[in-house]
Design an enzyme around this catalytic site. Sequence first.
Site, PDB file in Angstrom:
ATOM      1  CG  ASN A 261      47.043  34.120  29.450  1.00  0.00           C
ATOM      2  OD1 ASN A 261      47.487  33.124  29.431  1.00  0.00           O
ATOM      3  ND2 ASN A 261      45.585  34.409  28.739  1.00  0.00           N
TER       4      ASN A 261
ATOM      5  CE  LYS B  50      57.416  25.569  24.932  1.00  0.00           C
ATOM      6  NZ  LYS B  50      57.807  26.883  25.464  1.00  0.00           N
ATOM      7  N   PRO B  51      57.392  26.032  29.937  1.00  0.00           N
ATOM      8  CG  PRO B  51      58.551  27.131  31.482  1.00  0.00           C
ATOM      9  CD  PRO B  51      58.335  25.916  30.830  1.00  0.00           C
TER      10      PRO B  51
ATOM     11  CB  SER C  85      46.796  30.167  19.294  1.00  0.00           C
ATOM     12  OG  SER C  85      47.797  29.499  18.870  1.00  0.00           O
TER      13      SER C  85
ATOM     14  CD  GLU D 153      41.812  27.650  28.235  1.00  0.00           C
ATOM     15  OE1 GLU D 153      41.450  28.308  27.193  1.00  0.00           O
ATOM     16  OE2 GLU D 153      42.441  28.081  29.291  1.00  0.00           O
ATOM     17  CG  LEU D 154      42.598  25.100  21.894  1.00  0.00           C
ATOM     18  CD1 LEU D 154      42.238  24.320  20.364  1.00  0.00           C
ATOM     19  CD2 LEU D 154      44.272  25.122  21.928  1.00  0.00           C
TER      20      LEU D 154
ATOM     21  CB  CYS E  91      41.295  32.277  26.565  1.00  0.00           C
ATOM     22  SG  CYS E  91      42.866  31.902  26.363  1.00  0.00           S
TER      23      CYS E  91
ATOM     24  CD  GLU F 104      41.066  35.175  21.995  1.00  0.00           C
ATOM     25  OE1 GLU F 104      42.110  34.595  21.384  1.00  0.00           O
ATOM     26  OE2 GLU F 104      40.594  34.698  22.985  1.00  0.00           O
TER      27      GLU F 104
HETATM   28  C1  SIN Z   1      42.738  31.796  30.089  1.00  0.00           C
HETATM   29  O1  SIN Z   1      42.804  33.171  29.697  1.00  0.00           O
HETATM   30  O2  SIN Z   1      43.122  30.988  29.264  1.00  0.00           O
HETATM   31  C2  SIN Z   1      42.399  31.438  31.531  1.00  0.00           C
HETATM   32  C3  SIN Z   1      41.522  32.419  31.962  1.00  0.00           C
HETATM   33  C4  SIN Z   1      41.057  32.066  33.403  1.00  0.00           C
HETATM   34  O3  SIN Z   1      41.684  30.904  34.123  1.00  0.00           O
HETATM   35  O4  SIN Z   1      40.236  32.595  33.935  1.00  0.00           O
END
Ligand code: SIN
Length: 479
Positions: free
Chosen positions: A151, A174-175, A228, A249-250, A283, A383
């Site tokens: 994203n 790893k992208p 996720s 960071e989930l 997120c 979500e």
């Molecule tokens: C994300 O969606 O994980 C990041 C959003 C952000 O950095 O503002």
Amino acid sequence: MSRFDMLNYIDGQWVGHDLEKIKVTNPATGELIGTVPNGGEAETQLAIDAAHRALGDWSKRTASDRADLLRTFFNLIMEHKQELAELMTLENGKPLKESLGEVDYAASFIEWFAEEGKRVYGRTIPGKRENHRIKVIKQPVGVVAAITPWNFPAAMITRKLAPALAAGCTFIVKPPEQTPLTALKLAELAEQAGIPKGVFNVVCADPESFSNKIFSDMRVRKITFTGSTEVGRLLMKKASENIMRLSLELGGHAPVIVCDDADLDQAVEMIMASKFRNSGQTCICANRVYVQSGVYDAFIEKLSGEVKKLKWGNGMEEGVDIGPLIDKDGYQKVESQVKDALEKGAKCLVGGSGRADLEKDTYFFEPTLLVDMNESMDMMHIETFGPVLPIQKFESDEEAIRLANDTPFGLAAYFFTQNVSRGIKISEALEYGIIGWNDGVPSCAQAPFGGMKQSGLGREGGTEGIEEYLETKYISLSI
Ligand code: SIN
């Protein structure tokens, strides 16, 4: 015809000609836009060896030496802003104006952490005896492996890479298979900047082979992941074997509370910015909005006017605000949540329809406004990751806070009030790592980004962001 056939970047070499290829397509048109190698355990191994070899020299350089190289890297990213942004729109689908914004955002982590690396301080503490001294020093964690999401193809790499490199760590990323081209373009610019070989490696690979290797090699000291909660949970299990340091960071499920004393124009502007950024695929997107009964009708009238103005389409076209959803799974999730809400009594004021083209494999969804939502609806618990804004009415602050906190997630929450004492109480009661008070766009390099509860572990950005890449060593000295 492919337009971007790129290779893995390992130990300062462009490798993987002979490997099977991952096809990269444009989610707005379904067209093939490029290929990258589908690496496996062997390529991951090479990257770990290279990052480990490079660590000795890189970790011993001065912070200002590393900062100079990071600054050159930052300048090159800014010089190639248009090129990077176009590549990002092609592989991710986000509107070009948002991709240009993402390049600035991504580069800001490099600029900020280049300087922050110079402020990694230790401490001297009074000893327990006359001839005792206590010194505390900070040292780089070592080799870091990152797994990043589609994203934010650039910013979710630099938010990890910049503090890692500034702290003296070496890095393997790893992208995601949907957006590897931006990652490889960043590696090209890092190479031009003179970042030494092995310090930054990009391995496009099958996720299982990559994670098998990084979790089993004790030379990798830290894993950092954005994605996720489901995958985060699996990574946590794997990390337990070698007690590996982990940042996660989930998922989120951000609530927004609009109080009756809010500045409604400001609330509308901020909620629009939060919800529709990246077609609702972030997120920290506003996922559910609670509006106090006294301003419910006025707020909805203002908001629906703004949602109606949004234009969906190919992000390369002028004036487009909403790009496609990344894939069919993402689309089906949005579609089923909208259906569920409508079946349970919600009213659709704007949009509401999916615009999938199965032949092209493209998945747009109209910007949508749903009102009269209630707690029984899936969207108020799960979500969405799509351009749908659901509104529910509330009466008291206690009720709004209860609704907002009624979730296993705790990444970002927003509220709007002009009353300072009410705002302080709400901000302290919300169980979230990031709070936007009259603000819908809190992300920036200098602030700690991260979640509570099942939204993750650790923080990215800010002083906390570099701490994630540092070990604390206590030296007990008798003189
Ligand atoms: C994300 O969606 O994980 C990041 C959003 C952000 O950095 O503002």
